[in-house]
Design an enzyme around this catalytic site. Structure first.
Site, PDB file in Angstrom:
ATOM      1  N   SER A   1       2.412   1.867 -14.755  1.00 58.34           N
ATOM      2  CA  SER A   1       3.672   2.472 -14.302  1.00 58.34           C
ATOM      3  C   SER A   1       4.621   2.732 -15.473  1.00 58.34           C
ATOM      4  O   SER A   1       4.496   2.138 -16.551  1.00 58.34           O
ATOM      5  CB  SER A   1       4.363   1.545 -13.292  1.00 58.34           C
ATOM      6  OG  SER A   1       4.891   0.423 -13.977  1.00 58.34           O
TER       7      SER A   1
ATOM      8  N   ASP B   1       1.486   5.736 -13.018  1.00 60.75           N
ATOM      9  CA  ASP B   1       2.129   5.506 -11.723  1.00 60.75           C
ATOM     10  C   ASP B   1       3.660   5.609 -11.819  1.00 60.75           C
ATOM     11  O   ASP B   1       4.254   5.141 -12.802  1.00 60.75           O
ATOM     12  CB  ASP B   1       1.725   4.092 -11.265  1.00 60.75           C
ATOM     13  CG  ASP B   1       2.134   3.803  -9.841  1.00 60.75           C
ATOM     14  OD1 ASP B   1       2.064   4.713  -9.001  1.00 60.75           O
ATOM     15  OD2 ASP B   1       2.519   2.644  -9.563  1.00 60.75           O
TER      16      ASP B   1
END
Ligand code: G3H
Ligand code: ZN
Length: 279
Positions: free
Chosen positions: A50, A83
Site C-alpha cells: 500500500s 494497493d
C-alpha cells in the site's frame, strides 16, 4: 515459479466462483510468511503493497524488490499488486517495480472526479500492461468506500465501470478498514445485486473485521478478491508480544521475527482457505 498476474488469478477465480485473498505486506517477514502460508494451503495469493506501507519505508523500491524475489522463489502462484495508490507518479512505477496491477484509489474524490481520474489510470494501465482496480463508495462518492454504513449503489457502480473501463471494482458493502474484531456485517444481498449489475470483478476491502463464514459467503455471492491487512498484523504483533513476554532479556530480533513470520503464515493459510470456500 514465474510471478502470475492479477488478471490471470482473478480470471480463474471467476471461473471457479471462489475468491483469492490479497494480503498487505509491511515487512519482509510479512511477504515470506504469506507465501509460506500459500504454499501450505496449496492456493494462489496476491501480495500487495500500500501507499501507506511505502510511506513507512520512505520509498517503494526496497520492499517491492524483496516482494518480487520472495514471489519468484515461491512454488505458489503469487501476484504483485500496489494497493490504495492516490499518487499517480507512484502508480506509474508499477512496471518498473515488477508489479502487474494497481488499485488506483480515487474514492476520496467526488464521483465525477473519481471517474475521470480512474479513466485516466485505466488508459495508462492499458498502454503499460497494468491491470487497474478502483474504488467506489457511497452514492456521490464523498466518504470513501470502507466506513461503516457506506454502501455502493449497483447502478452507479455499473455506470462507473462502463465509463472508466476499470478491470476490478472495490465496493462498499458493510466492511470497514482496520477492525480488530470480526464484528462487521456484510450486506450479502447487495453483493449479489452488485455482481449482477457490474461488468467487472468485485473486491472486498477491510476483510479483517468480517467473520470467516461471511467472507466465504461473500465469495460465493460474487466477491473475487478479498483484501486482508489488519488480521495479519494482529497475528504478527501477537506472536512478538507473547515471545518477548516469555523471553524478557532476549535481544536477537530473529527470534521474535521468526515467530511473527510463522504466525503470519498460519493466518494467511487460514484466510486463503476461507476465501477459496474451504472452511
Ligand atoms: O486494502 C487493504 C485492505 O482493505 C485491508 O483491510 O486491514 O481492514 O483487513 P484490513
Ligand atoms: Zn483497503
Amino acid at each position: 515459479m514465474p510471478v502470475i498476474t492479477n488478471r490471470e488469478l482473478l480470471g480463474r477465480s471467476i471461473a471457479t466462483r471462489s475468491a483469492v485473498a490479497a494480503f498487505n505486506v509491511i515487512t519482509i517477514e510479512h511477504a515470506e510468511g504469506i507465501v509460506s502460508g500459500a504454499e501450505r494451503a496449496g492456493l494462489p495469493v496476491i501480495l500487495q503493497l500500500s501507499e501507506n506501507a511505502i510511506r513507512y519505508h520512505g520509498q517503494p523500491h526496497a520492499i517491492a524488490a524483496a516482494m518480487v524475489v520472495v514471489a519468484r522463489a515461491s512454488s505458489a502462484d503469487v501476484a504483485l499488486h500496489l494497493d490504495h495508490i492516490t499518487d499517480v507518479a507512484l502508480m506509474r512505477l508499477a512496471p518498473e517495480l515488477g508489479f502487474s496491477s494497481v488499485m488506483y484509489d480515487g474514492s476520496h474524490h467526488d464521483f465525477d472526479t473519481n471517474r475521470e481520474l480512474t479513466r485516466q489510470a485505466v488508459e495508462w494501465g492499458r498502454a503499460n500492461g497494468i491491470w487497474i482496480e478502483a474504488e467506489l463508495g457511497e452514492v456521490g462518492g464523498k466518504n470513501g468506500a470502507h466506513a461503516p454504513g457506506v454502501r455502493t449503489d449497483p447502478a452507479e457502480a455499473a455506470q462507473f465501470v462502463r465509463d472508466t473501463g476499470v478491470n476490478a471494482l472495490a465496493v462498499a458493502v458493510g466492511s470497514s478498514h482496520a477492525m480488530v474484531e470480526k464484528t462487521a456485517s456484510l450486506d450479502q444481498e447487495l453483493i449479489q445485486r452488485l455482481r449482477a449489475a457490474v461488468p467487472a470483478p468485485l473486491v472486498l476491502h477491510g476483510s479483517s473485521g468480517v467473520p470467516d463464514a461471511s467472507i466465504a459467503e461473500a465469495a460465493r455471492n460474487g466477491m473475487v478478491k478479498i483484501n486482508i491487512g489488519t488480521a495479519l498484523n494482529i497475528a504478527y504483533t501477537g506472536a512478538v508480544r507473547k515471545w518477548l513476554a516469555e523471553n524478557p532479556t532476549a535481544v536477537d530480533p530473529r527470534k521474535y521475527s521468526a515467530k511473527a513470520r510463522e504466525s503470519v503464515a498460519d493466518a494467511a493459510a487460514h484466510y486463503l482457505r476461507v476465501a477459496a470456500g474451504i472452511l
